[in-house]
Write a protein that holds these residues in place. Structure first.
Motif, short mmCIF file in Angstrom:
data_model
loop_
_atom_site.label_atom_id
_atom_site.label_comp_id
_atom_site.label_asym_id
_atom_site.label_seq_id
_atom_site.Cartn_x
_atom_site.Cartn_y
_atom_site.Cartn_z
N GLY A 155 0.82 -1.20 0.00
CA GLY A 155 0.00 0.00 0.00
C GLY A 155 0.85 1.25 0.00
O GLY A 155 0.55 2.23 -0.71
N ILE A 169 2.36 1.68 -3.48
CA ILE A 169 1.34 2.19 -4.41
C ILE A 169 1.16 3.69 -4.23
O ILE A 169 1.04 4.44 -5.21
CB ILE A 169 0.01 1.44 -4.20
CG1 ILE A 169 0.14 -0.01 -4.66
CG2 ILE A 169 -1.13 2.14 -4.94
CD1 ILE A 169 -1.04 -0.89 -4.28
N ALA A 210 -0.44 0.25 -12.18
CA ALA A 210 -1.04 0.74 -10.94
C ALA A 210 -2.31 -0.02 -10.57
O ALA A 210 -2.51 -0.39 -9.40
CB ALA A 210 -1.33 2.23 -11.05
N THR A 211 -3.18 -0.28 -11.55
CA THR A 211 -4.44 -0.97 -11.24
C THR A 211 -4.18 -2.40 -10.78
O THR A 211 -4.88 -2.91 -9.89
CB THR A 211 -5.36 -0.98 -12.46
OG1 THR A 211 -4.65 -1.52 -13.58
CG2 THR A 211 -5.85 0.43 -12.79
N LYS A 271 -2.99 -2.40 -7.15
CA LYS A 271 -4.10 -2.18 -6.22
C LYS A 271 -4.93 -3.46 -6.06
O LYS A 271 -5.37 -3.80 -4.95
CB LYS A 271 -4.97 -1.03 -6.71
CG LYS A 271 -4.31 0.33 -6.60
CD LYS A 271 -5.21 1.44 -7.13
CE LYS A 271 -4.52 2.80 -7.04
NZ LYS A 271 -5.36 3.88 -7.62
N GLU A 327 -3.00 -5.83 -3.85
CA GLU A 327 -3.10 -5.44 -2.44
C GLU A 327 -4.44 -5.90 -1.86
O GLU A 327 -4.48 -6.46 -0.75
CB GLU A 327 -2.98 -3.93 -2.29
CG GLU A 327 -3.10 -3.45 -0.84
CD GLU A 327 -3.27 -1.94 -0.72
OE1 GLU A 327 -3.14 -1.44 0.41
OE2 GLU A 327 -3.56 -1.28 -1.74
N ALA A 328 -5.51 -5.71 -2.59
CA ALA A 328 -6.84 -6.08 -2.11
C ALA A 328 -6.96 -7.58 -1.93
O ALA A 328 -7.48 -8.06 -0.90
CB ALA A 328 -7.91 -5.57 -3.07
#
Length: 244
Positions: free
Chosen positions: A17, A20, A39-40, A43, A46-47
């Motif tokens: 996180g 990012i 970038a997407t 993310k 991370e999720a």
């Protein structure tokens, strides 16, 4: 690195996180060709990684609760077996019959002592090997208690007046032990599965969180240079790997 604490796994996700957030400051300049580190994708990683840790934490709590319930349910076993055996010995049953039942009782009481020690270790630090050993101990206890009760049920002289020592009461307790043990075993397997899923999400070579994050850091180094302010901003963000 062969081991990493549970806190360390969560720290890897937290650090992604942070990475990012740093990458977001580069704007359109951050444009890697590797689809895993856009970038997407970072993310999304991370999720999914955080979800795997949440699932594992939930599974660990469920296992701990099931383990504590099993421990408390099995707690009276030694005393109950000893009392029932003494009732049998005080009856008019044959000595060789008593000896046969006593041999089953010894298997229960000796295994129960070992299971108590393993349960204590498991409560302090949930480990796969400890869970597996404890599982076998409680399986053995349930199996041998079934044998113990069945043996008493077939001895005409075993006719206690105490309600909790009567065969039907012992059979009901045996069923309770079996149900409780099965519940705990299921929670153990669910915990192992959740741990495997967490490890795969974070540590699979090339596509796991750690390797993906390190690749993103390497791209930033290539994009701006090792001595750049942009790279120095994220260089100290650490990711710890582990052997699967």
């Amino acid at each position: 690195m062969s081991s990493i604490s549970e806190t360390g796994h969560a720290k890897n996700v937290d650090n992604l996180g942070n990475l990012i957030a740093g990458i977001a400051t580069y704007g359109a300049k951050y444009n890697p060709a590797n689809p895993l580190i856009v970038a997407t994708a970072l993310k999304a990683k991370e999720a999914s990684a955080r979800a795997s840790i949440d699932t594992l934490n939930t599974a660990a709590i469920r296992y701990a609760n099931a383990s504590n319930k099993r421990e408390s349910t099995f707690m009276p076993l030694n005393s109950l077996v000893t009392r029932a055996l003494n009732v049998l010995r005080s009856s008019a049953s044959a000595d060789n019959t008593d000896a046969t039942v006593a041999s089953i009782a010894r298997k229960i009481t000796s295994t129960r002592t070992a299971a108590k020690k393993e349960a204590t270790a498991t409560a302090a630090d949930v480990k796969v090997a400890t869970i597996s050993t404890s599982q076998r101990s409680f399986d053995s206890l349930a199996d041998n208690f079934d044998r113990f009760v069945e043996a008493l049920a077939n001895i005409a002289e075993y006719k206690p007046n105490e309600e909790e020592l009567k065969v039907e009461a012992l059979k009901a307790f045996a069923a309770e032990l079996r149900s409780c043990n099965n519940e705990c075993n299921a929670a153990s397997f669910a915990l192992d599965s959740a741990r495997d899923a967490r490890n795969a999400e974070l540590y699979t070579p090339n596509t796991g969180l750690v390797d993906v994050a390190l690749s993103a850091k390497t791209y930033v180094k290539a994009l701006f240079g090792v001595n750049s302010t942009e790279y120095k901003r994220i260089a100290s963000i650490e990711f710890r790997n582990k052997k699967l």
